[in-house]
Enzyme design. Sequence first.
Site, PDB file in Angstrom:
ATOM      1  N   LYS A  81       2.539  -9.912  -3.432  1.00  0.00           N
ATOM      2  CA  LYS A  81       2.014  -9.695  -4.784  1.00  0.00           C
ATOM      3  C   LYS A  81       2.347 -10.877  -5.678  1.00  0.00           C
ATOM      4  O   LYS A  81       1.517 -11.319  -6.461  1.00  0.00           O
ATOM      5  CB  LYS A  81       2.630  -8.411  -5.349  1.00  0.00           C
ATOM      6  CG  LYS A  81       2.585  -8.293  -6.865  1.00  0.00           C
ATOM      7  CD  LYS A  81       3.337  -7.071  -7.340  1.00  0.00           C
ATOM      8  CE  LYS A  81       3.618  -7.059  -8.827  1.00  0.00           C
ATOM      9  NZ  LYS A  81       4.658  -8.008  -9.281  1.00  0.00           N
ATOM     10  N   ASN A  82       3.571 -11.382  -5.569  1.00  0.00           N
ATOM     11  CA  ASN A  82       3.994 -12.407  -6.508  1.00  0.00           C
ATOM     12  C   ASN A  82       3.576 -13.818  -6.106  1.00  0.00           C
ATOM     13  O   ASN A  82       3.956 -14.783  -6.763  1.00  0.00           O
ATOM     14  CB  ASN A  82       5.507 -12.318  -6.739  1.00  0.00           C
ATOM     15  CG  ASN A  82       5.849 -11.055  -7.529  1.00  0.00           C
ATOM     16  OD1 ASN A  82       4.974 -10.433  -8.116  1.00  0.00           O
ATOM     17  ND2 ASN A  82       7.116 -10.667  -7.529  1.00  0.00           N
TER      18      ASN A  82
ATOM     19  N   ARG B 177       1.571 -10.152 -15.763  1.00  0.00           N
ATOM     20  CA  ARG B 177       2.211 -11.357 -16.302  1.00  0.00           C
ATOM     21  C   ARG B 177       1.355 -12.612 -16.088  1.00  0.00           C
ATOM     22  O   ARG B 177       1.824 -13.717 -16.332  1.00  0.00           O
ATOM     23  CB  ARG B 177       3.531 -11.580 -15.564  1.00  0.00           C
ATOM     24  CG  ARG B 177       4.484 -10.420 -15.599  1.00  0.00           C
ATOM     25  CD  ARG B 177       5.291 -10.343 -16.835  1.00  0.00           C
ATOM     26  NE  ARG B 177       6.067 -11.530 -17.106  1.00  0.00           N
ATOM     27  CZ  ARG B 177       6.580 -11.814 -18.300  1.00  0.00           C
ATOM     28  NH1 ARG B 177       6.382 -11.008 -19.311  1.00  0.00           N
ATOM     29  NH2 ARG B 177       7.283 -12.912 -18.473  1.00  0.00           N
TER      30      ARG B 177
ATOM     31  N   ASP C 199       5.990  -5.117 -15.822  1.00  0.00           N
ATOM     32  CA  ASP C 199       6.851  -3.943 -15.843  1.00  0.00           C
ATOM     33  C   ASP C 199       7.759  -3.913 -17.052  1.00  0.00           C
ATOM     34  O   ASP C 199       8.139  -4.942 -17.590  1.00  0.00           O
ATOM     35  CB  ASP C 199       7.711  -3.944 -14.581  1.00  0.00           C
ATOM     36  CG  ASP C 199       6.882  -3.683 -13.352  1.00  0.00           C
ATOM     37  OD1 ASP C 199       6.109  -2.718 -13.382  1.00  0.00           O
ATOM     38  OD2 ASP C 199       6.992  -4.446 -12.394  1.00  0.00           O
TER      39      ASP C 199
ATOM     40  N   ASP D 104      14.128  -7.713  -7.258  1.00  0.00           N
ATOM     41  CA  ASP D 104      13.088  -6.767  -6.841  1.00  0.00           C
ATOM     42  C   ASP D 104      13.512  -5.910  -5.645  1.00  0.00           C
ATOM     43  O   ASP D 104      12.812  -4.974  -5.281  1.00  0.00           O
ATOM     44  CB  ASP D 104      11.791  -7.526  -6.521  1.00  0.00           C
ATOM     45  CG  ASP D 104      11.361  -8.367  -7.694  1.00  0.00           C
ATOM     46  OD1 ASP D 104      11.243  -7.823  -8.793  1.00  0.00           O
ATOM     47  OD2 ASP D 104      11.182  -9.590  -7.523  1.00  0.00           O
TER      48      ASP D 104
ATOM     49  N   VAL E 265      19.365 -10.611 -13.426  1.00  0.00           N
ATOM     50  CA  VAL E 265      18.125 -11.343 -13.743  1.00  0.00           C
ATOM     51  C   VAL E 265      17.425 -10.735 -14.955  1.00  0.00           C
ATOM     52  O   VAL E 265      16.978 -11.455 -15.855  1.00  0.00           O
ATOM     53  CB  VAL E 265      17.180 -11.369 -12.515  1.00  0.00           C
ATOM     54  CG1 VAL E 265      15.871 -12.084 -12.857  1.00  0.00           C
ATOM     55  CG2 VAL E 265      17.863 -12.036 -11.334  1.00  0.00           C
TER      56      VAL E 265
HETATM   57  N1  EPU Z   1      12.737 -15.670 -19.143  1.00  0.00           N
HETATM   58  C1  EPU Z   1      12.923 -16.067 -20.452  1.00  0.00           C
HETATM   59  N2  EPU Z   1      11.938 -16.826 -21.035  1.00  0.00           N
HETATM   60  C2  EPU Z   1      10.802 -17.170 -20.367  1.00  0.00           C
HETATM   61  C3  EPU Z   1      10.623 -16.750 -19.037  1.00  0.00           C
HETATM   62  C4  EPU Z   1      11.617 -15.990 -18.450  1.00  0.00           C
HETATM   63  O1  EPU Z   1      13.943 -15.766 -21.075  1.00  0.00           O
HETATM   64  O2  EPU Z   1       9.940 -17.840 -20.968  1.00  0.00           O
HETATM   65  C5  EPU Z   1      13.777 -14.836 -18.501  1.00  0.00           C
HETATM   66  C6  EPU Z   1      13.272 -13.414 -18.223  1.00  0.00           C
HETATM   67  O3  EPU Z   1      13.339 -12.614 -19.369  1.00  0.00           O
HETATM   68  C7  EPU Z   1      14.191 -12.949 -17.106  1.00  0.00           C
HETATM   69  C8  EPU Z   1      14.438 -14.252 -16.346  1.00  0.00           C
HETATM   70  O4  EPU Z   1      14.094 -15.325 -17.223  1.00  0.00           O
HETATM   71  O5  EPU Z   1      15.397 -12.477 -17.657  1.00  0.00           O
HETATM   72  C9  EPU Z   1      13.678 -14.390 -15.056  1.00  0.00           C
HETATM   73  O6  EPU Z   1      12.287 -14.220 -15.322  1.00  0.00           O
HETATM   74  P1  EPU Z   1      11.173 -14.969 -14.473  1.00  0.00           P
HETATM   75  O7  EPU Z   1      10.385 -15.835 -15.387  1.00  0.00           O
HETATM   76  O8  EPU Z   1      11.823 -15.603 -13.279  1.00  0.00           O
HETATM   77  O9  EPU Z   1      10.294 -13.762 -14.004  1.00  0.00           O
HETATM   78  P2  EPU Z   1       8.706 -13.651 -13.952  1.00  0.00           P
HETATM   79  O10 EPU Z   1       8.122 -14.942 -13.509  1.00  0.00           O
HETATM   80  O11 EPU Z   1       8.217 -13.028 -15.187  1.00  0.00           O
HETATM   81  C10 EPU Z   1       8.541 -13.009 -11.437  1.00  0.00           C
HETATM   82  C11 EPU Z   1       8.032 -11.827 -10.682  1.00  0.00           C
HETATM   83  C12 EPU Z   1       8.992 -10.651 -10.861  1.00  0.00           C
HETATM   84  C13 EPU Z   1      10.357 -11.085 -10.334  1.00  0.00           C
HETATM   85  C14 EPU Z   1      10.837 -12.332 -11.082  1.00  0.00           C
HETATM   86  C15 EPU Z   1      12.161 -12.878 -10.586  1.00  0.00           C
HETATM   87  C16 EPU Z   1       5.671 -12.137 -10.782  1.00  0.00           C
HETATM   88  C17 EPU Z   1       4.354 -11.681 -11.282  1.00  0.00           C
HETATM   89  N3  EPU Z   1       6.725 -11.461 -11.191  1.00  0.00           N
HETATM   90  O12 EPU Z   1       8.560 -12.601 -12.794  1.00  0.00           O
HETATM   91  O13 EPU Z   1       8.493  -9.602 -10.074  1.00  0.00           O
HETATM   92  O14 EPU Z   1      11.274 -10.057 -10.534  1.00  0.00           O
HETATM   93  O15 EPU Z   1       9.841 -13.373 -10.960  1.00  0.00           O
HETATM   94  O16 EPU Z   1      12.084 -13.185  -9.238  1.00  0.00           O
HETATM   95  O17 EPU Z   1       5.760 -13.084 -10.010  1.00  0.00           O
HETATM   96  C18 EPU Z   1       8.143  -7.396  -9.429  1.00  0.00           C
HETATM   97  O18 EPU Z   1       7.401  -7.840  -8.543  1.00  0.00           O
HETATM   98  O19 EPU Z   1       8.530  -6.207  -9.477  1.00  0.00           O
HETATM   99  C19 EPU Z   1       8.600  -8.307 -10.477  1.00  0.00           C
HETATM  100  C20 EPU Z   1       9.084  -7.895 -11.642  1.00  0.00           C
END
Ligand code: EPU
Length: 457
Positions: free
Chosen positions: A43-44, A113, A137, A324, A346
């Site tokens: 998915k990601n 996202r 989420d 996750d 995280v």
């Molecule tokens: N963060 C910030 N500012 C930003 C971006 C992120 O403070 O501009 C913080 C977030 O709030 C969080 C941390 O950095 O505390 C990590 O967030 P990250 O950006 O790595 O997460 P994401 O890219 O939004 C993806 C996956 C998530 C997975 C995370 C970490 C997708 C669509 N989502 O999210 O997947 O948990 O990376 O590996 O790729 C899931 O599949 O259930 C899921 C939530």
Amino acid sequence: MDNSTGKSNTPSPLEDAAPETTEGWVVNSTGPLKGDVSVRGSKNAVTKHLVAAMLGDSPSTISNIPDIGDVSITARMLEALGCEVNIDEGRAIVDPRPISSSRVPIRFSGMNRIPILMVGPLLHRVGEAFVPLVGGDDIGSRPIDFHVQALTQMGAQIELTEEGLEAKAGRLRGAHIELPYPSVGATETVLLTAVLAEGRTVLDGAATEPEVIELALFLQRMGARIEMRPNRRYIIDGVESLSGAAHHLKGDRIEAFSYLVSGLITGGEVRVLGCSQDRLVTAISTLHGMGARFEITDSSVSAKAAELKPIAVETDTHPGFMTDWQSPMVALFTQCKGISVMYETVYENRFTYVPALKSMGAEIEMYNTPLGSIESRFVGSSTPCSVLVRGGSPLTGCDVDVPDIRGGFAYVIAAAAAEGTTTITGTHHLDRGYNKPIENFTNLGLDITRVQVPVPK
Ligand code: EPU
């Protein structure tokens, strides 16, 4: 009303009318889950590859795509921008040449996202972009400040409005970007933007999750010049154009882990095909530490255990124990005699599924102090970051409502280990991210059906 073979006919978030009934899944435990599950591309990664295709000057083909809601949401967003998207038999062909709009429609607000990742590609293709506020989420505040900062450093003018993000740019240029935390999404934003920017981008503090590397390799296949250096550094030299490319997605490590745990929590044995061992190394070593025994081949991983020992785990960025995997692991802790601990580092608020597990009989205490060694990024937060689980108490089925995709999976496997019937609502979260979950669980021997139930009050 049983509809166990079909996909959800629940009103999706795209429809406005307030429904009286909603889809639920009814689960009755049938003992140990045993058998094979084949996982598809993750998915990601899949959605990011669809976005990367926007950058090509010819069509891209992505195969091994999962049949999940996030793919159709992303495909509809791309179509709204003018791309031609054809999805058939696990393969998506994206022709980005007809892109004519710079605006992701507001109706996609809050769905996932992905829109924020489209800003860079839209700026390259049409010089401006509007994306609605990002969703995904409900697992704590999920700011986009790293994305905004990086895009600004590369020359974008960005305005945040109540509805979303407006951006404009002439030719974007390379920059030295240091992420305050190795964010998956912000790293992807930089990669998707720097590949066509003028000059060199040095990205420090970047994410190295397998799905991010997979995206970088796809961009390289499209003609991008990307170097990976030690210590979370990527160096990207912008090129004038990229062509379309083809890629067979790698297996989803979150699904793979979750199904392995569904075998363990019920005292059974699940063999997962389609996700290689290297993507599961920390999952395997952690479960090993609890006493699970593995059989690993080039094409499959299976796990079983005579008895499981408690353990303390903290989530982390790759190659740590991924966030996750946290919720299914906590479900497993509830059935493992002794005291286990989970510390989430995280996300700020990723234990929203815990009260429902407690109502099923799990003994879980929540703390907002770190029960682990990683320094907390959420000092002063009032939400819990750690849980202590007294494992071994029997679970009983009840009605539960899914707060987020991974918490939802934890409910299904807890229900599989519980006495009696569990009715799970909010299952659209699960359909957004799991490929054919009802079919997979049915093949493992679980009694699980889709039904229409009254909307929970
Ligand atoms: N963060 C910030 N500012 C930003 C971006 C992120 O403070 O501009 C913080 C977030 O709030 C969080 C941390 O950095 O505390 C990590 O967030 P990250 O950006 O790595 O997460 P994401 O890219 O939004 C993806 C996956 C998530 C997975 C995370 C970490 C997708 C669509 N989502 O999210 O997947 O948990 O990376 O590996 O790729 C899931 O599949 O259930 C899921 C939530």
